[in-house]
Design a protein around this motif. Structure first.
Motif, PDB file in Angstrom:
ATOM      1  N   ASP A  91       0.860  -1.180   0.000  1.00 19.19           N
ATOM      2  CA  ASP A  91       0.000   0.000   0.000  1.00 19.19           C
ATOM      3  C   ASP A  91       0.900   1.235   0.000  1.00 19.19           C
ATOM      4  O   ASP A  91       1.850   1.276   0.768  1.00 19.19           O
ATOM      5  CB  ASP A  91      -0.893  -0.026   1.253  1.00 19.19           C
ATOM      6  CG  ASP A  91      -1.680   1.251   1.402  1.00 19.19           C
ATOM      7  OD1 ASP A  91      -1.430   1.991   2.369  1.00 19.19           O
ATOM      8  OD2 ASP A  91      -2.543   1.519   0.542  1.00 19.19           O
ATOM      9  N   PRO A  92       0.673   2.231  -0.841  1.00 20.20           N
ATOM     10  CA  PRO A  92      -0.414   2.299  -1.823  1.00 20.20           C
ATOM     11  C   PRO A  92      -0.091   1.467  -3.070  1.00 20.20           C
ATOM     12  O   PRO A  92       1.014   0.981  -3.215  1.00 20.20           O
ATOM     13  CB  PRO A  92      -0.458   3.779  -2.172  1.00 20.20           C
ATOM     14  CG  PRO A  92       0.964   4.221  -2.041  1.00 20.20           C
ATOM     15  CD  PRO A  92       1.519   3.437  -0.880  1.00 20.20           C
ATOM     16  N   GLN A  93      -1.053   1.323  -3.966  1.00 18.83           N
ATOM     17  CA  GLN A  93      -0.802   0.630  -5.223  1.00 18.83           C
ATOM     18  C   GLN A  93       0.082   1.459  -6.126  1.00 18.83           C
ATOM     19  O   GLN A  93       0.877   0.929  -6.901  1.00 18.83           O
ATOM     20  CB  GLN A  93      -2.119   0.318  -5.934  1.00 18.83           C
ATOM     21  CG  GLN A  93      -2.942  -0.751  -5.255  1.00 18.83           C
ATOM     22  CD  GLN A  93      -4.171  -1.129  -6.057  1.00 18.83           C
ATOM     23  OE1 GLN A  93      -4.445  -0.531  -7.098  1.00 18.83           O
ATOM     24  NE2 GLN A  93      -4.905  -2.115  -5.584  1.00 18.83           N
ATOM     25  N   THR A 145       3.901  -1.885  -5.248  1.00 15.61           N
ATOM     26  CA  THR A 145       3.615  -0.449  -5.323  1.00 15.61           C
ATOM     27  C   THR A 145       4.385   0.109  -6.504  1.00 15.61           C
ATOM     28  O   THR A 145       5.601  -0.073  -6.603  1.00 15.61           O
ATOM     29  CB  THR A 145       4.067   0.276  -4.039  1.00 15.61           C
ATOM     30  OG1 THR A 145       3.254  -0.120  -2.944  1.00 15.61           O
ATOM     31  CG2 THR A 145       3.960   1.798  -4.218  1.00 15.61           C
TER      32      THR A 145
END
Lengths: 114, 114
Positions: free
Chosen positions: B7-9, B108
């Motif tokens: 996280d995040p992508q 990510t």
């Protein structure tokens, strides 16, 4: 030390054919693992070999097989290729294959099945 | 199934800024590794942190591990355009049957703008 090498780097095959990919680990490494990477499924574990023995296997059909030679080099074979087998195939080598060793990856073989 | 989830992508920052990526996992682990992948290429090993370690540094990289929360973070300080890549965390599982197997998240995608 030379890194993990994989041959060939690129392959184009037709449905129904078979393919053999090769991986040479870092000198002194005895464990070789194989992974398949696709945009849809991400990185998925295929199998792992240590001292010529398969110790672990992922959830792939029997068309996917592998072996390891006495010099730790490994090959994986995919028979009866399907379109969905198009992927980047990565191998990784590790010193001992245990939980405490880093895995070092090769550049991958890009397989395209048409 | 995948164990780690990043996280995040996607993360987009300017050169010079810091980039922080997080990883969560589900089961007990022995170690956690971070990798970088430039588009369509092999995975580059960045750092391994063992389950009994809380923080580790390597150059501009700082990795933390919180086993109580089953999470890890990767901090890249003073980012450069060359840091643009996908970053993956990979875990083993604290079970003997998973020797040589790493579980990867989706990664990510970091973009660093000049």
């Amino acid at each position: 030390k030379a890194g993990v090498t994989q041959t060939p780097r690129y392959l184009i095959k037709t449905r129904g054919q078979q393919v053999t990919l090769s991986c040479s680990p870092i000198s002194g490494h005895r464990s070789v693992s194989w992974y398949q990477q696709t945009p849809g499924q991400g990185l998925q574990f295929l199998f792992e070999y240590f001292s010529e023995t398969q110790r672990n296997k992922g959830n792939f059909p029997g068309r996917f097989s592998g072996r390891q030679f006495s010099n730790s080099r490994s090959e994986m074979n995919v028979s009866t290729l399907e379109l969905g087998d198009s992927a980047l195939y990565l191998c990784a080598s590790s010193l001992g294959g245990g939980q405490f060793y880093e895995q070092y990856f090769g550049p991958g073989t890009r397989l395209t099945v048409t | 199934s995948q164990q780690g989830e990043e996280d995040p992508q996607a993360l987009s920052i300017q050169e010079g800024e810091n980039a922080t990526m997080n990883c969560s996992y589900k089961t007990s682990i022995n170690n956690l590794q971070w990798y970088r992948q430039n588009s369509g290429r092999g995975l580059v090993h960045l750092i391994l942190i063992r389950s009994n370690e809380r923080e580790k540094h390597s150059g501009r990289l700082r990795v933390t591990l919180d086993t109580s929360k089953k999470s890890s973070s990767l901090l890249i300080t003073a980012s450069r355009a060359a840091d643009t890549a996908s970053y993956f965390c990979a875990t083993d599982e604290d079970r003997g049957s998973t020797l040589g197997r790493l579980y990867f998240g989706r990664g990510t995608q970091l973009t660093v703008w000049p």
